[in-house]
Design an enzyme around this catalytic site. Structure first.
Site, PDB file in Angstrom:
ATOM      1  N   SER A 179       9.811  -2.524  -2.313  1.00 33.95           N
ATOM      2  CA  SER A 179       9.760  -1.635  -1.245  1.00 33.95           C
ATOM      3  C   SER A 179      10.920  -0.857  -1.092  1.00 33.95           C
ATOM      4  O   SER A 179      11.978  -1.196  -1.112  1.00 33.95           O
ATOM      5  CB  SER A 179       9.680  -2.260   0.116  1.00 33.95           C
ATOM      6  OG  SER A 179       9.397  -1.550   1.070  1.00 33.95           O
ATOM      7  N   TYR A 199      10.384  -8.971   6.250  1.00 31.08           N
ATOM      8  CA  TYR A 199       9.553  -8.532   5.159  1.00 31.08           C
ATOM      9  C   TYR A 199      10.612  -7.883   4.000  1.00 31.08           C
ATOM     10  O   TYR A 199      10.502  -7.917   2.910  1.00 31.08           O
ATOM     11  CB  TYR A 199       8.548  -7.345   5.334  1.00 31.08           C
ATOM     12  CG  TYR A 199       8.008  -6.331   4.399  1.00 31.08           C
ATOM     13  CD1 TYR A 199       7.020  -6.954   3.852  1.00 31.08           C
ATOM     14  CD2 TYR A 199       8.657  -5.155   4.129  1.00 31.08           C
ATOM     15  CE1 TYR A 199       6.490  -6.166   2.793  1.00 31.08           C
ATOM     16  CE2 TYR A 199       8.091  -4.283   3.431  1.00 31.08           C
ATOM     17  CZ  TYR A 199       6.930  -4.799   2.536  1.00 31.08           C
ATOM     18  OH  TYR A 199       6.179  -4.035   1.515  1.00 31.08           O
TER      19      TYR A 199
HETATM   20  P1  NDP Z   1      -2.786  -4.139   0.621  1.00 35.91           P
HETATM   21  O1  NDP Z   1      -2.467  -4.628   1.970  1.00 35.91           O
HETATM   22  O2  NDP Z   1      -3.491  -2.943   0.342  1.00 35.91           O
HETATM   23  O3  NDP Z   1      -3.572  -5.318  -0.364  1.00 35.91           O
HETATM   24  C1  NDP Z   1      -2.881  -6.358  -0.581  1.00 35.91           C
HETATM   25  C2  NDP Z   1      -3.355  -6.896  -1.828  1.00 35.91           C
HETATM   26  O4  NDP Z   1      -2.531  -8.522  -2.063  1.00 35.91           O
HETATM   27  C3  NDP Z   1      -4.825  -7.554  -1.812  1.00 35.91           C
HETATM   28  O5  NDP Z   1      -5.345  -7.412  -3.095  1.00 35.91           O
HETATM   29  C4  NDP Z   1      -4.786  -8.728  -0.916  1.00 35.91           C
HETATM   30  O6  NDP Z   1      -6.051  -9.351  -1.611  1.00 35.91           O
HETATM   31  C5  NDP Z   1      -3.597  -9.221  -1.784  1.00 35.91           C
HETATM   32  N1  NDP Z   1      -3.122 -10.352  -1.006  1.00 35.91           N
HETATM   33  C6  NDP Z   1      -2.568 -10.396   0.222  1.00 35.91           C
HETATM   34  N2  NDP Z   1      -2.204 -11.501   0.741  1.00 35.91           N
HETATM   35  C7  NDP Z   1      -2.399 -12.417  -0.492  1.00 35.91           C
HETATM   36  C8  NDP Z   1      -2.103 -13.760  -0.564  1.00 35.91           C
HETATM   37  N3  NDP Z   1      -1.550 -14.516   0.413  1.00 35.91           N
HETATM   38  N4  NDP Z   1      -2.492 -14.212  -1.519  1.00 35.91           N
HETATM   39  C9  NDP Z   1      -3.062 -13.715  -2.695  1.00 35.91           C
HETATM   40  N5  NDP Z   1      -3.267 -12.237  -2.600  1.00 35.91           N
HETATM   41  C10 NDP Z   1      -2.880 -11.795  -1.498  1.00 35.91           C
HETATM   42  O7  NDP Z   1      -1.466  -3.864  -0.089  1.00 35.91           O
HETATM   43  P2  NDP Z   1      -0.624  -2.378  -0.530  1.00 35.91           P
HETATM   44  O8  NDP Z   1      -1.439  -1.875  -1.439  1.00 35.91           O
HETATM   45  O9  NDP Z   1      -0.185  -1.707   0.819  1.00 35.91           O
HETATM   46  O10 NDP Z   1       0.751  -2.974  -0.935  1.00 35.91           O
HETATM   47  C11 NDP Z   1       0.810  -3.670  -2.296  1.00 35.91           C
HETATM   48  C12 NDP Z   1       2.333  -3.851  -2.551  1.00 35.91           C
HETATM   49  O11 NDP Z   1       3.261  -2.877  -2.467  1.00 35.91           O
HETATM   50  C13 NDP Z   1       2.848  -4.990  -1.441  1.00 35.91           C
HETATM   51  O12 NDP Z   1       3.696  -5.723  -2.519  1.00 35.91           O
HETATM   52  C14 NDP Z   1       3.569  -4.125  -0.563  1.00 35.91           C
HETATM   53  O13 NDP Z   1       4.490  -4.939   0.036  1.00 35.91           O
HETATM   54  C15 NDP Z   1       4.068  -2.828  -1.443  1.00 35.91           C
HETATM   55  N6  NDP Z   1       4.618  -1.889  -0.729  1.00 35.91           N
HETATM   56  C16 NDP Z   1       3.409  -1.260   0.079  1.00 35.91           C
HETATM   57  C17 NDP Z   1       3.745  -0.192   0.373  1.00 35.91           C
HETATM   58  C18 NDP Z   1       2.736   0.818   1.324  1.00 35.91           C
HETATM   59  O14 NDP Z   1       3.000   1.567   2.134  1.00 35.91           O
HETATM   60  N7  NDP Z   1       1.438   0.373   1.259  1.00 35.91           N
HETATM   61  C19 NDP Z   1       5.157   0.324   0.896  1.00 35.91           C
HETATM   62  C20 NDP Z   1       6.060  -0.361   0.152  1.00 35.91           C
HETATM   63  C21 NDP Z   1       5.769  -1.419  -0.535  1.00 35.91           C
HETATM   64  P3  NDP Z   1      -7.316  -9.631  -0.490  1.00 35.91           P
HETATM   65  O15 NDP Z   1      -7.875  -8.237  -0.742  1.00 35.91           O
HETATM   66  O16 NDP Z   1      -8.225 -10.650  -1.221  1.00 35.91           O
HETATM   67  O17 NDP Z   1      -6.728  -9.878   0.873  1.00 35.91           O
END
Ligand code: NDP
Length: 253
Positions: free
Chosen positions: A147, A160
């Site tokens: 991130s 985080y």
């Molecule tokens: P989302 O919140 O849109 O999706 C999260 C995904 O991770 C989903 O597929 C969810 O599965 C899965 N997930 C969440 N918790 C768990 C868990 N405990 N066990 C297994 N799977 C899990 O995520 P983003 O697309 O926003 O983010 C993706 C990555 O990018 C993350 O690592 C985030 O930290 C990073 N990021 C995102 C940013 C943003 O602005 N979006 C900015 C910087 C970094 P399910 O659908 O089943 O819940």
């Protein structure tokens, strides 16, 4: 033939958001993709259906990360899915994308919430890499989603950001460890990226968030997925141990 034809990939957290866009892009390049989710199985099935509609290959794997036995459950489903489709458990590309955010004032974060952030965002990726090492062949790829908050301060997300700092350390040290096997290990650091959550339907919030990027917009999930696909492909062979800024210039100030 796509650049990833004949390759198999796991993208954790690819039921939605950045993970989904990454899974779709890797499949477009010809990879068989394991689409992983935690709770939203129907969303993972939707990702798989989208890929199949485009002529690609994918299957869903469900396993909650951050709980006892998480990595074992993930790999049981992964190995079974790979074996059924390829006859082997070879995994060429691992994308550690699944993650959870905090969004809590530093004064209010509880030890339990802190532990959960660490367990999902930092501990799970470590043990996923560890478990995947016997499946990843020489020349494989590991991409960890970090991130921009490892570079820019945001007091609502201290814990985080700490977990993503840990992800970058995972990248750095495993890159050295796996160099002799020509396995590259890199971090990709998104900025604010539209993951389909409700905040991105609020024009005022989007305008405010857009101002962080030098391009004047929020990131699309595919903006990040395309960077991951580059690292996953043959053109990424000489990059390892890196942090790739995929924030649309947010870090330029
Ligand atoms: P989302 O919140 O849109 O999706 C999260 C995904 O991770 C989903 O597929 C969810 O599965 C899965 N997930 C969440 N918790 C768990 C868990 N405990 N066990 C297994 N799977 C899990 O995520 P983003 O697309 O926003 O983010 C993706 C990555 O990018 C993350 O690592 C985030 O930290 C990073 N990021 C995102 C940013 C943003 O602005 N979006 C900015 C910087 C970094 P399910 O659908 O089943 O819940």
């Amino acid at each position: 033939m796509g650049k990833l034809s004949g390759k198999a990939a796991l993208v954790t957290g690819s039921s939605r958001g950045i993970g989904r866009a990454t899974a779709i892009r890797l499949a477009r390049e010809g990879a068989l993709v394991a689409v992983h989710c935690s709770k939203h199985r129907e969303a993972a099935d939707e990702t798989v259906a989208t890929i199949e509609k485009e002529g690609g290959r994918a299957f869903a794997v469900q396993a909650e990360l951050g709980v006892a036995g998480d990595v074992h459950a993930l790999f049981l489903g992964l190995e079974q899915g790979l074996k059924e489709r390829t006859g082997s458990t070879t995994l060429d590309i691992l994308v550690n994308n699944a993650g959870v955010m905090g969004g809590v004032a530093p004064e209010d974060l509880t030890p339990a919430a802190f532990d959960r952030l660490i367990a999902v965002n930092a501990k799970a990726p470590y043990f996923i890499v560890q478990r995947a090492l016997s499946l990843i062949p020489d020349g494989g790829r590991i991409i960890n989603i970090s991130s921009g908050l490892t570079r820019v301060a945001n007091p609502q997300e201290i814990a985080y950001a700490m977990t993503k700092g840990a992800v970058d350390q995972l990248t750095l040290h495993f890159a050295k460890h796996l160099g002799p096997r020509r396995i590259t290990v890199n971090s990709v650091g998104p900025g604010i990226t539209d993951n389909g959550s409700a905040i991105f339907d609020n024009p005022e919030a989007v305008e405010q968030m857009s101002s962080y990027s030098v391009f004047g917009r929020v990131g699309e999930a595919s903006d990040v997925g395309d960077v991951v696909a580059f690292l996953a492909g043959p053109d990424g062979r000489w990059i390892t141990g890196s942090y790739l800024d995929a924030s649309g210039g947010t870090l330029l100030g």
